[in-house]
Design an enzyme around this catalytic site. Structure first.
Site, PDB file in Angstrom:
ATOM      1  N   ARG A 145       0.841  -1.213   0.000  1.00 39.53           N
ATOM      2  CA  ARG A 145       0.000   0.000   0.000  1.00 39.53           C
ATOM      3  C   ARG A 145       0.872   1.258   0.000  1.00 39.53           C
ATOM      4  O   ARG A 145       0.573   2.240   0.698  1.00 39.53           O
ATOM      5  CB  ARG A 145      -0.930   0.030   1.226  1.00 39.53           C
ATOM      6  N   SER A 228     -11.669   1.079   3.998  1.00 38.03           N
ATOM      7  CA  SER A 228     -10.866   0.882   5.211  1.00 38.03           C
ATOM      8  C   SER A 228     -10.352   2.233   5.683  1.00 38.03           C
ATOM      9  O   SER A 228      -9.735   2.954   4.903  1.00 38.03           O
ATOM     10  CB  SER A 228      -9.644   0.011   4.930  1.00 38.03           C
ATOM     11  N   GLU A 325      -5.892   5.611   6.459  1.00 36.74           N
ATOM     12  CA  GLU A 325      -5.743   5.382   5.021  1.00 36.74           C
ATOM     13  C   GLU A 325      -6.202   6.615   4.220  1.00 36.74           C
ATOM     14  O   GLU A 325      -5.527   7.023   3.291  1.00 36.74           O
ATOM     15  CB  GLU A 325      -6.508   4.122   4.601  1.00 36.74           C
TER      16      GLU A 325
HETATM   17  P1  NAP Z   1      -9.524  -9.480   5.054  1.00 36.00           P
HETATM   18  O1  NAP Z   1      -9.533 -10.292   3.808  1.00 36.00           O
HETATM   19  O2  NAP Z   1     -10.479  -9.785   6.148  1.00 36.00           O
HETATM   20  O3  NAP Z   1      -8.068  -9.475   5.641  1.00 36.00           O
HETATM   21  C1  NAP Z   1      -7.776  -8.833   6.878  1.00 36.00           C
HETATM   22  C2  NAP Z   1      -6.293  -8.778   7.027  1.00 36.00           C
HETATM   23  O4  NAP Z   1      -5.728 -10.071   6.964  1.00 36.00           O
HETATM   24  C3  NAP Z   1      -5.593  -7.986   5.962  1.00 36.00           C
HETATM   25  O5  NAP Z   1      -4.474  -7.408   6.590  1.00 36.00           O
HETATM   26  C4  NAP Z   1      -5.142  -9.018   4.983  1.00 36.00           C
HETATM   27  O6  NAP Z   1      -3.991  -8.603   4.307  1.00 36.00           O
HETATM   28  C5  NAP Z   1      -4.803 -10.165   5.889  1.00 36.00           C
HETATM   29  N1  NAP Z   1      -4.965 -11.465   5.254  1.00 36.00           N
HETATM   30  C6  NAP Z   1      -6.094 -12.202   5.206  1.00 36.00           C
HETATM   31  N2  NAP Z   1      -5.842 -13.388   4.609  1.00 36.00           N
HETATM   32  C7  NAP Z   1      -4.547 -13.378   4.259  1.00 36.00           C
HETATM   33  C8  NAP Z   1      -3.695 -14.310   3.613  1.00 36.00           C
HETATM   34  N3  NAP Z   1      -4.144 -15.506   3.239  1.00 36.00           N
HETATM   35  N4  NAP Z   1      -2.398 -13.962   3.403  1.00 36.00           N
HETATM   36  C9  NAP Z   1      -1.938 -12.760   3.783  1.00 36.00           C
HETATM   37  N5  NAP Z   1      -2.694 -11.844   4.423  1.00 36.00           N
HETATM   38  C10 NAP Z   1      -3.979 -12.143   4.663  1.00 36.00           C
HETATM   39  O7  NAP Z   1      -9.624  -7.950   4.650  1.00 36.00           O
HETATM   40  P2  NAP Z   1     -10.874  -7.050   4.257  1.00 36.00           P
HETATM   41  O8  NAP Z   1     -10.771  -5.838   5.073  1.00 36.00           O
HETATM   42  O9  NAP Z   1     -12.143  -7.813   4.208  1.00 36.00           O
HETATM   43  O10 NAP Z   1     -10.505  -6.626   2.766  1.00 36.00           O
HETATM   44  C11 NAP Z   1     -10.469  -7.567   1.706  1.00 36.00           C
HETATM   45  C12 NAP Z   1      -9.278  -7.260   0.842  1.00 36.00           C
HETATM   46  O11 NAP Z   1      -9.412  -5.956   0.267  1.00 36.00           O
HETATM   47  C13 NAP Z   1      -7.973  -7.245   1.643  1.00 36.00           C
HETATM   48  O12 NAP Z   1      -6.972  -7.813   0.849  1.00 36.00           O
HETATM   49  C14 NAP Z   1      -7.759  -5.772   1.868  1.00 36.00           C
HETATM   50  O13 NAP Z   1      -6.405  -5.434   2.050  1.00 36.00           O
HETATM   51  C15 NAP Z   1      -8.290  -5.185   0.574  1.00 36.00           C
HETATM   52  N6  NAP Z   1      -8.601  -3.775   0.720  1.00 36.00           N
HETATM   53  C16 NAP Z   1      -7.699  -2.890   0.203  1.00 36.00           C
HETATM   54  C17 NAP Z   1      -7.893  -1.548   0.317  1.00 36.00           C
HETATM   55  C18 NAP Z   1      -6.887  -0.616  -0.286  1.00 36.00           C
HETATM   56  O14 NAP Z   1      -6.014  -0.996  -1.039  1.00 36.00           O
HETATM   57  N7  NAP Z   1      -6.984   0.637   0.039  1.00 36.00           N
HETATM   58  C19 NAP Z   1      -9.020  -1.067   0.985  1.00 36.00           C
HETATM   59  C20 NAP Z   1      -9.933  -1.992   1.494  1.00 36.00           C
HETATM   60  C21 NAP Z   1      -9.701  -3.358   1.374  1.00 36.00           C
HETATM   61  P3  NAP Z   1      -4.034  -7.613   3.039  1.00 36.00           P
HETATM   62  O15 NAP Z   1      -4.619  -6.340   3.501  1.00 36.00           O
HETATM   63  O16 NAP Z   1      -2.596  -7.500   2.678  1.00 36.00           O
HETATM   64  O17 NAP Z   1      -4.826  -8.279   1.983  1.00 36.00           O
END
Ligand code: NAP
Length: 340
Positions: A145, A228, A325
């Site tokens: 990010r 987020s 963020e």
């Molecule tokens: P989530 O899938 O519930 O994940 C929560 C956290 O756990 C995040 O830190 C995610 O890392 C990590 N995680 C979960 N499974 C993983 C795996 N198998 N290996 C490595 N890390 C893992 O998150 P959520 O909030 O519902 O969001 C879904 C996805 O959308 C996530 O990947 C999140 O980062 C992304 N998202 C990105 C943005 C952005 O770029 N601004 C905003 C909102 C959501 P990661 O965050 O590295 O994936």
């Protein structure tokens, strides 16, 4: 270049919050961006880039297909066009609100995929020289990010267009178990062609995101958010070992430079469950995702008070200071201004 004055910004934000811009201009072309910067610098005005409307989207078919899109193009329109053609590379980034120009700034990512993997180049306008400059993915210094546009060159460049390179005839690789389950629920990828698989993964991502109110929907009050609100902290291995001595059952994932801890988990454990309402009552935690702070008909002050309440609560409990963020622009923290 139509310059407007005293323009309320709330309609331009997904939170539905924001003050007034003294001057406001929408720029459809590179020349308009340049002219707006000249205008601002002649009047010594700080410039905040909120709405670039440079359009244009071009899908180039071939052995390694590419898509080139203007900074103002809706990001999901790009992902949809790529997925419809069955090209692989951005399907996990489906349903992310916002425009193309924002994607390289923080190396947008989801479900283990990030824009850095497919980005070929970013064309920008240098606010210092007002000249066009093109960066390769390597030049962008992408991290989790993160990119040069958030660090050494914060505020210096205005993104004009982005070019991505996709793969054809390649079945997407699913890295996250949650997405694997959603894909399996739609029939799985084993027996279908790669082009079909890309479309199915997009569908699964959209379904997942909708279930968390992370796809903009005027009918869903939880989507009056900035997605987020806090980034997921990456702790050093030592700091995480220390934390584990005090807390058991912390979910964690290996990350570049350390251990990634889900911010949503920290927020909930610190006493801010889904549906929590801030003391000002005008803002609350989404009922579907603890990481999304929602405008419940209040003010920017309500939302920022809630953000600080959550941040201090997490810091008190875990000693981890979460980073916002979204970018907060206020008279006390004016936008970075690089124009001469
Ligand atoms: P989530 O899938 O519930 O994940 C929560 C956290 O756990 C995040 O830190 C995610 O890392 C990590 N995680 C979960 N499974 C993983 C795996 N198998 N290996 C490595 N890390 C893992 O998150 P959520 O909030 O519902 O969001 C879904 C996805 O959308 C996530 O990947 C999140 O980062 C992304 N998202 C990105 C943005 C952005 O770029 N601004 C905003 C909102 C959501 P990661 O965050 O590295 O994936």
């Amino acid at each position: 270049m139509p310059l407007r004055e005293h323009v309320p910004l709330a309609p331009y934000t997904t939170l539905g919050l924001g003050g007034e811009a003294r001057y406001f201009v929408e720029c459809d072309t590179e020349d308009q961006v340049r002219a707006a910067l000249v205008h601002a610098s002649a009047r010594h005005l700080p410039v905040y880039v909120l709405r670039i409307t440079v359009g244009g989207i071009e899908f180039r078919d071939g052995p390694t297909p590419e898509v080139r899109a203007g900074a103002g193009v809706d990001w999901d329109t790009v992902v949809q066009g790529v997925a419809e053609r069955g090209w692989t590379g951005v399907e996990c980034l489906s349903g992310i609100p916002g425009t193309v120009g924002g994607t390289p700034i923080q190396n947008v990512g989801a479900y283990g995929q990030e824009i850095a993997e497919t980005l070929v180049s970013v064309a920008c306008l240098d606010r210092t020289t007002r000249e066009r400059q093109t960066f390769t993915a390597e030049d962008c210094a992408f991290g989790y990010r993160d990119s040069r546009f958030k660090r050494a060159d914060r505020g210096r460049y205005i993104v004009l267009e982005v070019t991505l390179q996709l793969a054809r005839d390649r079945t997407p690789r699913i890295r996250y178990p949650e997405l694997q389950r959603a894909v399996a629920g739609l029939g799985g990828l084993e027996t279908i062609a790669p082009t079909e698989a890309v479309r199915l993964v997009r569908e699964a991502v959209l379904t997942l995101r909708r279930s968390k109110s992370m796809v903009l929907d005027p009918a869903d009050p939880n989507t009056r958010s900035a997605g987020s609100f806090f980034t997921n902290p990456v702790l050093s291995v030592d700091a995480f070992a220390d934390l584990e001595k005090r807390w058991t059952g912390i979910p964690s994932f290996p990350a570049d430079g350390g251990v990634k801890v889900p911010a949503a988990w920290l927020v909930e454990q610190a006493g801010f469950p889904k549906g929590y309402r801030g003391t000002g009552r005008g803002a609350g935690v989404s009922t579907r995702h603890a990481l999304a702070l929602v405008n419940l008909g209040g003010t920017s002050a309500d939302l920022l008070a809630l953000a600080e309440e959550v941040r201090s609560g997490v810091e008190r409990q875990f000693g981890i200071r979460l980073a916002y963020e979204p970018e907060v622009v206020s008279p006390s923290s004016p936008p970075p201004s690089r124009s001469r």
